[in-house]
Design a protein around this motif. Sequence first.
Motif, PDB file in Angstrom:
ATOM      1  N   UNK A 141       0.821  -1.186  -0.018  1.00  0.00           N
ATOM      2  CA  UNK A 141       0.135  -0.211   0.093  1.00  0.00           C
ATOM      3  C   UNK A 141       0.942   1.292  -0.025  1.00  0.00           C
ATOM      4  N   UNK A 142       2.073   1.009   0.015  1.00  0.00           N
ATOM      5  CA  UNK A 142       3.116   2.186  -0.083  1.00  0.00           C
ATOM      6  C   UNK A 142       3.230   2.702  -1.344  1.00  0.00           C
ATOM      7  N   UNK A 143       2.983   4.011  -1.510  1.00  0.00           N
ATOM      8  CA  UNK A 143       3.200   4.679  -3.032  1.00  0.00           C
ATOM      9  C   UNK A 143       4.305   4.548  -3.739  1.00  0.00           C
ATOM     10  N   UNK A 146       7.070   6.751  -9.214  1.00  0.00           N
ATOM     11  CA  UNK A 146       6.948   6.747 -10.410  1.00  0.00           C
ATOM     12  C   UNK A 146       5.532   6.407 -10.782  1.00  0.00           C
ATOM     13  N   UNK A 147       4.708   6.099  -9.881  1.00  0.00           N
ATOM     14  CA  UNK A 147       3.259   5.652 -10.331  1.00  0.00           C
ATOM     15  C   UNK A 147       2.267   6.906  -9.867  1.00  0.00           C
ATOM     16  N   UNK A 148       3.117   7.829  -9.431  1.00  0.00           N
ATOM     17  CA  UNK A 148       2.021   9.093  -8.894  1.00  0.00           C
ATOM     18  C   UNK A 148       1.287   9.641  -9.690  1.00  0.00           C
ATOM     19  N   UNK A 149       1.465   9.375 -11.067  1.00  0.00           N
ATOM     20  CA  UNK A 149       0.724  10.217 -12.018  1.00  0.00           C
ATOM     21  C   UNK A 149      -0.810   9.332 -12.252  1.00  0.00           C
TER      22      UNK A 149
END
Length: 157
Positions: A141-143, A146-149
């Motif tokens: 569940x940790x962000x 590189x996928x934050x977009x």
Amino acid sequence: MRVVPSARPRKLAKVPFVELADGRLQGVVSSGSDIGRVYVSSVEAGTYAFACSTNNNRPCGGARGWFCNHIRALVGEAVLQYGAERVARYLKVEVAEEPDADAVTDAMTATRPAQGDRSAAAQVFSRFLRHLAYLELEPTTVPLPEMQWFPTTRAVA
């Protein structure tokens, strides 16, 4: 950024990666004869110049003056992923009001497209491998920075 859901579900075994990017329909298509081989195929928007080569940059034997089966499969899966209207609009293909994958392919081949440059194959294959790397990550569940977009499902105030 708004994410558009797939027009219809598709099976990833034959065409595991398809995208409308860089002015082309491009993707990775599995070989029908060798499980260890894939082809990087593309069709340029507007001119329909096409390219198909293996992941080792060897030319496809079927793409000699006409669309090979890999490119036809790529178009078919793109229509499943994005919808025929969106694919036709992106590639600048003029088709009937209710297009399907065959209509899009037929309209492009009617113009007698030429073979295009295979130089983008390395970039497309690299993006495909980067997408595969996410499948190897442990669930968490940790962000991932590189996928934050990617958009979230919760409302932003």
